[in-house]
Design an enzyme around this catalytic site. Sequence first.
Site, PDB file in Angstrom:
ATOM      1  N   HIS A  51      19.196 -20.958  15.622  1.00 57.48           N
ATOM      2  CA  HIS A  51      19.648 -20.020  14.574  1.00 57.48           C
ATOM      3  C   HIS A  51      20.032 -18.797  15.542  1.00 57.48           C
ATOM      4  CE1 HIS A  51      16.863 -22.105  11.836  1.00 57.48           C
ATOM      5  NE2 HIS A  51      17.941 -22.047  11.186  1.00 57.48           N
ATOM      6  N   ASP A  54      17.486 -17.121  17.134  1.00 65.28           N
ATOM      7  CA  ASP A  54      16.658 -17.745  18.006  1.00 65.28           C
ATOM      8  C   ASP A  54      17.158 -17.469  19.257  1.00 65.28           C
ATOM      9  OD1 ASP A  54      14.801 -19.329  16.154  1.00 65.28           O
ATOM     10  OD2 ASP A  54      16.541 -20.783  15.667  1.00 65.28           O
TER      11      ASP A  54
HETATM   12  C1  XUL Z   1      16.600 -25.673   5.690  1.00 64.78           C
HETATM   13  C2  XUL Z   1      17.258 -26.243   6.952  1.00 64.78           C
HETATM   14  C3  XUL Z   1      17.578 -25.123   8.093  1.00 64.78           C
HETATM   15  C4  XUL Z   1      18.774 -25.455   8.709  1.00 64.78           C
HETATM   16  C5  XUL Z   1      19.434 -24.529   9.720  1.00 64.78           C
HETATM   17  O1  XUL Z   1      16.299 -26.455   4.760  1.00 64.78           O
HETATM   18  O2  XUL Z   1      17.411 -27.248   7.149  1.00 64.78           O
HETATM   19  O3  XUL Z   1      16.338 -25.040   9.016  1.00 64.78           O
HETATM   20  O4  XUL Z   1      18.733 -26.984   9.234  1.00 64.78           O
HETATM   21  O5  XUL Z   1      19.677 -23.593   9.178  1.00 64.78           O
END
Ligand code: XUL
Length: 346
Positions: A51, A54
């Site tokens: 992210h 992150d």
């Molecule tokens: C939420 C999910 C997230 C995405 C990345 O359900 O899967 O972790 O993969 O933002």
Amino acid sequence: MPKPHSYRFCFGPWNLSEGQDPYGPTTRPAQSFDWKLEQMKALGYDAMMFHDDDAVPDIDGKSDTQLRKETKELKKKLSDAGIAPEMVAPRLWFSPNTIDGAYTSNDPKCRQYAIDRSLRCIDIANYLGTDLVVLWLAREGTYLREAKNGRRSVDLLVAALDKMLAHDKKIRLSIEPKPNEPMDHAYLPTIGHALAIAQLTRDAKRVGCLIESAHAILAGLDPADEIDFAMAFGKLWSLHLNDQNGLKFDQDKPFGSANLRVAFNQVRALERNGYGKKGEFVCFDVHPFRPTKVEHWLAHLDNSRRTFLLLLEKARSFNERQAQALIADRNYAALDQMVLEHLMGK
Ligand code: XUL
Ligand code: MN
């Protein structure tokens, strides 16, 4: 026979989670990013997904100069560790500005925040050296139908995608659909929706998708069919394998944990479409079970990859000729049993 290719594996820092759920606190102490990177190396994984926060913690309080500096430091850390950066995803569901959605918020200031944040996420991807941005559109939907205008929301989503595509001529956007949670209904619940909205953008060929097994199951779909569909368009640019026991909260179970046959069929679909041959990674968006002790903290990641590789052997040793003969004879009962016995090692 074409030479079987090998797969490369990935997970994110959030997949070494601490056990909190809506009903209780963490059950394992928080660990540093460096510790997580060490564990990834020890497990022999190839890539990390991020992210935006992150990569750059507390991103909203940081200047562009700071963002560039921290991302460059991270890039060095990754390359020293021999780990590739797979993608970056804007976390558009945490800030006070995204309480009522991000790109589809009813408040124009909040919508602007979401776009600005996404453009910064693209900058991070650039500094880090990946051209892939993943969009899990967590709060783009409604708790109640009357709260937003659905048609307007589609237009707002297209406008947001267009701004991102214009910001960087090379970036590719992978939409990760999920039908519900945290919303009652999400605007882009399936791969069909993701690929359809791509067609409305200024550069459809740079808008693709990411399939998560659990999300497809929550939509009542078979993830293997979603894989075949996305790959028929050449648009499966990333993948979150995991498992899900029916229609409940998003469980992010280890791959194959709830339904080995559904997992087998996902591996078969990846194989027949040549997933990974263009450099795509197999990512496991899995979480440890809440009761997991610290000393077993990595097991879900090791096990998911192990199950994947064992199912790969099963996919490659499946007797296609025998299956085709049964299909030609319309003997689906025998085909069914053949699959079960193959999976049980008979
Ligand atoms: C939420 C999910 C997230 C995405 C990345 O359900 O899967 O972790 O993969 O933002
Ligand atoms: Mn995911």
